[in-house]
Design a protein around this motif. Structure first.
Motif, PDB file in Angstrom:
ATOM      1  N   ALA A  79      -7.216 -34.827  46.338  1.00 50.12           N
ATOM      2  CA  ALA A  79      -7.138 -34.334  47.718  1.00 50.12           C
ATOM      3  C   ALA A  79      -7.478 -35.445  48.703  1.00 50.12           C
ATOM      4  O   ALA A  79      -6.872 -35.550  49.783  1.00 50.12           O
ATOM      5  N   LEU A  80      -8.438 -36.281  48.344  1.00 51.54           N
ATOM      6  CA  LEU A  80      -8.840 -37.382  49.221  1.00 51.54           C
ATOM      7  C   LEU A  80      -7.712 -38.412  49.352  1.00 51.54           C
ATOM      8  O   LEU A  80      -7.380 -38.852  50.462  1.00 51.54           O
ATOM      9  N   ALA A  81      -7.109 -38.781  48.226  1.00 52.21           N
ATOM     10  CA  ALA A  81      -6.017 -39.756  48.257  1.00 52.21           C
ATOM     11  C   ALA A  81      -4.822 -39.223  49.053  1.00 52.21           C
ATOM     12  O   ALA A  81      -4.165 -39.960  49.802  1.00 52.21           O
ATOM     13  N   HIS A  82      -4.560 -37.937  48.915  1.00 51.06           N
ATOM     14  CA  HIS A  82      -3.460 -37.316  49.675  1.00 51.06           C
ATOM     15  C   HIS A  82      -3.731 -37.407  51.177  1.00 51.06           C
ATOM     16  O   HIS A  82      -2.812 -37.692  51.966  1.00 51.06           O
ATOM     17  N   ALA A  83      -4.988 -37.178  51.572  1.00 47.31           N
ATOM     18  CA  ALA A  83      -5.338 -37.208  52.993  1.00 47.31           C
ATOM     19  C   ALA A  83      -5.320 -38.634  53.539  1.00 47.31           C
ATOM     20  O   ALA A  83      -4.888 -38.874  54.668  1.00 47.31           O
ATOM     21  N   VAL A  84      -5.792 -39.587  52.737  1.00 45.31           N
ATOM     22  CA  VAL A  84      -5.851 -40.988  53.174  1.00 45.31           C
ATOM     23  C   VAL A  84      -4.459 -41.628  53.158  1.00 45.31           C
ATOM     24  O   VAL A  84      -4.209 -42.608  53.852  1.00 45.31           O
ATOM     25  N   LYS A  85      -3.556 -41.039  52.339  1.00 40.54           N
ATOM     26  CA  LYS A  85      -2.215 -41.615  52.135  1.00 40.54           C
ATOM     27  C   LYS A  85      -2.319 -43.032  51.560  1.00 40.54           C
ATOM     28  O   LYS A  85      -1.595 -43.971  51.961  1.00 40.54           O
ATOM     29  N   HIS A  86      -3.244 -43.170  50.617  1.00 40.35           N
ATOM     30  CA  HIS A  86      -3.491 -44.464  49.976  1.00 40.35           C
ATOM     31  C   HIS A  86      -4.249 -44.182  48.683  1.00 40.35           C
ATOM     32  O   HIS A  86      -5.040 -43.231  48.619  1.00 40.35           O
ATOM     33  N   PRO A  87      -4.042 -44.983  47.640  1.00 40.00           N
ATOM     34  CA  PRO A  87      -4.785 -44.745  46.400  1.00 40.00           C
ATOM     35  C   PRO A  87      -6.291 -44.820  46.614  1.00 40.00           C
ATOM     36  O   PRO A  87      -6.775 -45.640  47.408  1.00 40.00           O
ATOM     37  N   VAL A  88      -7.020 -43.949  45.935  1.00 38.63           N
ATOM     38  CA  VAL A  88      -8.483 -43.949  45.987  1.00 38.63           C
ATOM     39  C   VAL A  88      -9.002 -44.167  44.571  1.00 38.63           C
ATOM     40  O   VAL A  88      -8.748 -43.356  43.672  1.00 38.63           O
ATOM     41  N   ALA A  89      -9.691 -45.276  44.375  1.00 43.25           N
ATOM     42  CA  ALA A  89     -10.283 -45.559  43.071  1.00 43.25           C
ATOM     43  C   ALA A  89     -11.568 -44.753  42.919  1.00 43.25           C
ATOM     44  O   ALA A  89     -12.152 -44.284  43.907  1.00 43.25           O
ATOM     45  N   PHE A  90     -12.014 -44.598  41.681  1.00 44.50           N
ATOM     46  CA  PHE A  90     -13.228 -43.818  41.427  1.00 44.50           C
ATOM     47  C   PHE A  90     -14.115 -44.550  40.426  1.00 44.50           C
ATOM     48  O   PHE A  90     -13.621 -45.105  39.432  1.00 44.50           O
ATOM     49  N   ALA A  91     -15.417 -44.566  40.693  1.00 42.78           N
ATOM     50  CA  ALA A  91     -16.400 -45.133  39.772  1.00 42.78           C
ATOM     51  C   ALA A  91     -17.305 -44.019  39.279  1.00 42.78           C
ATOM     52  O   ALA A  91     -17.767 -43.199  40.079  1.00 42.78           O
ATOM     53  N   LYS A  92     -17.569 -44.010  37.983  1.00 39.39           N
ATOM     54  CA  LYS A  92     -18.301 -42.907  37.378  1.00 39.39           C
ATOM     55  C   LYS A  92     -19.816 -42.994  37.590  1.00 39.39           C
ATOM     56  O   LYS A  92     -20.573 -42.245  36.976  1.00 39.39           O
ATOM     57  N   ASP A  93     -20.259 -43.901  38.422  1.00 35.83           N
ATOM     58  CA  ASP A  93     -21.661 -43.948  38.846  1.00 35.83           C
ATOM     59  C   ASP A  93     -21.692 -44.538  40.240  1.00 35.83           C
ATOM     60  O   ASP A  93     -20.732 -45.196  40.671  1.00 35.83           O
TER      61      ASP A  93
END
Length: 397
Positions: A79-93
């Motif tokens: 949902a965040l990437a869709h709103a930003v219109k850009h890839p969003v990376a994620f870190a597990k900590d």
């Protein structure tokens, strides 16, 4: 405004830790309301335009210092990437080697979401070591989460002591709106306060009567005030044990030249359900076996007249059981009138609190208010006149 804002910040090629509010409602693994996500997009966009590396910090739910899969922010990423219109990376900590590696892999303009800060006990304790661990991955700190500003947590307050700190665009908009609401408002100022119980809003009412010219009290709270004046409120929701408190607030209002506007009539029913049989009675004639579920038409006229007379409106809480038709009538009528006055440029209207946002959305009035805050507890504590740690730390020295 005496707060440091993004206008004051040089963020090009800098690692910018941005505290945001991603505590969004979810069902079956999907975000059901993107309002809070939508609010942070302007800040993310301006930081991207300026070539920053945007590292998002947020909490989700109440994991109480433990890493629990159901509270992982990873499920917010689509949902965040869709709103930003850009890839969003994620870190597990959000700290340590995992976070560091993800940050080091970023290019200017990239967006990275770190895992739930509340997976660590140090977040809510504002532990100095945890603050340092968060700060290790940033050069600049931006707080764009007014809704969490009433908490002195590591990611909402602690970071601002050890990194250059600025208010994001959403935080700036919120603070500007609140300043117009109660800080330096155009007078006369009217407040509408509704909801179920006086007990949850004693501090709020006590503060408002010192700051506003008129105070409309609705919802179940009004019943407590009416009962304190000697009216029989039947089976209505009422905190009879707070009669002395209600009378003390009325006395304080009189001393401060604040007019308290209570219902003069009410819509009553014998069952708490939608479309229940109902009648309108004066508040001096409420049937013993009935309950007040909305303020009546004469009261609505008085409220609308008070809104017409005002230059500034601050609103927290519905006037009746707005979730049930037709007991939403008063809330909808007052909201539409306030929206109309705002559209005409005759009123500055600031509203906030969960039920309030839902009620104004129900009335289709939100878009026409000057500002509708999505912050629940922080908005309420601001109305109560309490300091907000996450805001105070952003003030210019």
């Amino acid at each position: 405004m005496n707060f440091r804002t993004l206008k004051d910040a040089d963020v090009a090629s800098k690692r910018v830790l941005v505290r945001v509010d991603l505590n969004v409602p979810m069902q079956d693994g999907k975000v059901t309301d993107t309002t809070r996500i939508d609010r942070i997009i302007p800040t993310i966009n301006i930081l991207r335009q300026k070539g920053a590396k945007i590292i998002l910090l947020a909490h989700f739910g109440r994991p109480k210092g433990e890493a629990k899969p159901e509270f992982s922010l990873e499920q917010i990423v689509p949902a965040l990437a869709h709103a930003v219109k850009h890839p969003v990376a994620f870190a597990k900590d959000c700290i340590g080697d995992i976070a560091e590696a993800a940050v080091n892999a970023m290019n200017d303009g990239d967006v990275l979401l770190l895992e739930n800060t509340r997976f660590h006990k140090g977040e809510e304790k504002n532990d100095p070591d945890f603050v340092k661990a968060l700060a290790a991955n940033g050069d600049i700190y931006v707080n764009d989460a007014f809704s969490a500003a009433h908490r002195a947590h590591a990611s909402t307050e602690g970071l601002a002591h050890i990194l250059p700190a600025f208010a994001g665009l959403t935080m700036e908009a919120e603070l500007t709106a609140l300043e117009k609401g109660l800080g330096r408002p155009a007078r006369p100022v009217i407040a509408i306060v509704g909801g179920a119980k006086v007990s949850t809003k004693i501090d709020l009412l006590s503060n408002l009567v010192e700051k506003v010219d008129a105070l409309v009290i609705g919802g179940g709270m009004a019943n407590t005030f009416l009962s304190a004046q000697g009216y029989d409120v039947g089976k209505s929701l009422c905190e009879h044990d707070l009669a002395d408190t209600a009378r003390a607030i009325m006395a304080r209002a009189e001393k401060a030249n604040c007019t308290i506007i209570l219902p003069v009539d009410a819509v009553v029913a014998w069952h708490f359900e939608a479309d229940a049989p109902h009648q309108t009675y004066g508040v001096d004639a409420i049937p013993h076996d009935a309950m007040m579920l909305d303020v009546g038409p004469l009261s609505v006229d008085r409220i609308k007249a008070a809104i017409t007379d005002a230059s500034t409106l601050v609103w927290n809480g519905p006037l009746g059981a707005f979730e049930l038709h037709p007991f939403d009538t008063a809330t909808v009528a007052a909201a539409k009138h306030a929206a109309e006055r705002t559209r005409e440029g005759r009123l500055v209207s600031v509203a906030g609190g969960g039920d309030t946002v839902a009620a104004l959305n129900h009335a289709k009035a939100s878009d026409d208010f000057s500002y509708v805050s999505t912050a629940g507890g922080a908005f309420l504590e601001w109305m109560e006149g309490k300091p907000l740690p996450g805001v105070d730390v952003l003030k210019k020295q």
